[in-house]
Design an enzyme around this catalytic site. Structure first.
Site, PDB file in Angstrom:
ATOM      1  N   TRP A  10       6.509  -2.479  15.403  1.00 21.88           N
ATOM      2  CA  TRP A  10       5.579  -3.386  14.695  1.00 21.88           C
ATOM      3  C   TRP A  10       6.326  -4.638  14.406  1.00 21.88           C
ATOM      4  O   TRP A  10       5.600  -5.756  13.834  1.00 21.88           O
ATOM      5  CB  TRP A  10       4.667  -2.820  13.968  1.00 21.88           C
ATOM      6  CG  TRP A  10       3.865  -1.729  14.412  1.00 21.88           C
ATOM      7  CD1 TRP A  10       3.626  -1.133  15.730  1.00 21.88           C
ATOM      8  CD2 TRP A  10       2.895  -0.799  13.625  1.00 21.88           C
ATOM      9  NE1 TRP A  10       2.750  -0.226  15.738  1.00 21.88           N
ATOM     10  CE2 TRP A  10       2.427   0.063  14.302  1.00 21.88           C
ATOM     11  CE3 TRP A  10       2.654  -0.626  12.367  1.00 21.88           C
ATOM     12  CZ2 TRP A  10       1.409   1.082  14.171  1.00 21.88           C
ATOM     13  CZ3 TRP A  10       1.855   0.160  11.930  1.00 21.88           C
ATOM     14  CH2 TRP A  10       1.021   1.060  12.714  1.00 21.88           C
ATOM     15  N   LYS A  11       7.586  -4.727  14.335  1.00 22.26           N
ATOM     16  CA  LYS A  11       8.376  -5.787  13.837  1.00 22.26           C
ATOM     17  C   LYS A  11       8.032  -6.229  12.617  1.00 22.26           C
ATOM     18  O   LYS A  11       7.318  -5.507  11.860  1.00 22.26           O
ATOM     19  CB  LYS A  11       8.222  -6.870  14.893  1.00 22.26           C
ATOM     20  CG  LYS A  11       8.741  -6.487  16.376  1.00 22.26           C
ATOM     21  CD  LYS A  11       8.976  -7.731  17.059  1.00 22.26           C
ATOM     22  CE  LYS A  11       9.145  -7.112  18.733  1.00 22.26           C
ATOM     23  NZ  LYS A  11       9.800  -7.964  19.745  1.00 22.26           N
ATOM     24  N   SER A 212       7.936  -6.693  27.342  1.00 20.30           N
ATOM     25  CA  SER A 212       6.714  -7.119  27.852  1.00 20.30           C
ATOM     26  C   SER A 212       6.070  -5.969  28.683  1.00 20.30           C
ATOM     27  O   SER A 212       5.409  -6.227  29.554  1.00 20.30           O
ATOM     28  CB  SER A 212       7.100  -8.432  28.660  1.00 20.30           C
ATOM     29  OG  SER A 212       7.531  -9.318  27.693  1.00 20.30           O
TER      30      SER A 212
HETATM   31  C1  PEP Z   1      10.579  -5.193  21.524  1.00 21.37           C
HETATM   32  O1  PEP Z   1      10.768  -5.978  20.746  1.00 21.37           O
HETATM   33  O2  PEP Z   1      11.233  -4.150  21.332  1.00 21.37           O
HETATM   34  C2  PEP Z   1       9.504  -5.392  22.568  1.00 21.37           C
HETATM   35  C3  PEP Z   1       9.878  -4.578  23.929  1.00 21.37           C
HETATM   36  O3  PEP Z   1       8.897  -6.328  22.675  1.00 21.37           O
HETATM   37  P1  PEP Z   1       7.519  -6.555  23.820  1.00 21.37           P
HETATM   38  O4  PEP Z   1       7.111  -5.732  24.233  1.00 21.37           O
HETATM   39  O5  PEP Z   1       6.834  -7.736  22.765  1.00 21.37           O
HETATM   40  O6  PEP Z   1       8.586  -7.637  24.787  1.00 21.37           O
END
Ligand code: PEP
Length: 251
Positions: A10-11, A212
């Protein structure tokens, strides 16, 4: 047989209200029995998430930890001992945002990995190359160097309770995804490197793909031989998308 794992990072997102809403919606998702699911909220939200999950099978982890165990004078850091006391099982180590934005070295990442293991937590070690490195044909050597630092300090035994997440930096939050073949090549190389130390441990280590991942591409990625699930950023903040990705891992 490796059990698929899908983890949501979730950062630095969420308020008390949005976290409550997300947990409530996650609990309404039909999550497949055979898939292990974990979420990594910000430190501040950990007690709330634990309480609101209320015994649900979703595990909880933290996004970082101090590189030393125990307690002490280290302003602003959170110890693995504290993380363990709160009942978290997982710790992300070496996420590219920490390596590249906050300057964490391979060596520091390795020390965090070892600290997590010493506290009985399961590290999720993130590795991955930058776009320039991929374009220069350095992908495998970069990933191997990141892995090597941890092998040097933790040994192959450290990987018995750990997970590796391959996250090409150029694919994180960019909407660009590695093709299943590009990802598989790196996953196989990671397993191959671990296998040179101990084939049995290497065969059991789960290697997640991150970058992504969305409901539309998850199934194809998770269908590759060495991709054992995903580490999900943006899509993990939407319960329906995260649920769909978990279901794709169960297929
Ligand atoms: C991540 O930050 O670990 C990540 C995979 O982000 P995203 O899925 O948004 O690319």
């Amino acid at each position: 047989m490796r059990r698929p794992l899908v983890a949501g990072n979730w950062k630095m997102n969420g308020t008390r209200a949005s976290v409550a809403e997300l947990i409530q919606s996650l609990r309404q998702q039909a999550l497949p029995e055979g898939v292990e699911v974990a979420v990594f909220p910000s430190f501040l939200h950990i007690p709330q998430v634990m309480a609101e999950l209320d015994g649900d099978s979703i595990a909880v982890g933290v996004q970082d930890c101090a590189s030393q165990t125990g307690f002490g004078a280290l302003t602003g850091e959170v110890s693995v001992s504290q993380v363990a006391e709160f009942g978290c099982q997982w710790v992300l180590v070496g996420h590219s945002e920490r390596r590249l934005v906050l300057g964490e070295s391979d060596e520091l990442v390795a020390r965090k990995f070892v600290a997590a293991r010493e506290a009985g937590l399961k590290p999720m070690l993130c590795v991955g190359e930058r776009l320039e490195e991929r374009e220069a044909g350095e992908t495998l050597s970069v990933v191997e160097r990141q892995l090597e630092a941890v092998l040097d300090l933790a040994g192959i035994a450290g990987f018995e309770e750990a997970v590796v997440a391959y996250e090409p930096v150029w694919a994180i939050g960019s909407g660009l995804t590695a093709t299943p073949e590009q990802a598989q090549e790196v996953h196989a190389a990671i397993r191959g490197r671990l296998s040179r130390e101990d084939a049995e441990i290497a065969a059991g280590v789960r290697i997640l793909y991150g970058g992504s991942v969305k409901p539309e591409n998850a199934q194809e990625l998770f269908g590759m031989a060495d991709i054992d699930g995903g580490l999900i950023g943006g899509a993990s903040l939407k319960a329906n998308d995260f649920g769909a990705i978990c279901r794709a891992a169960g297929n």
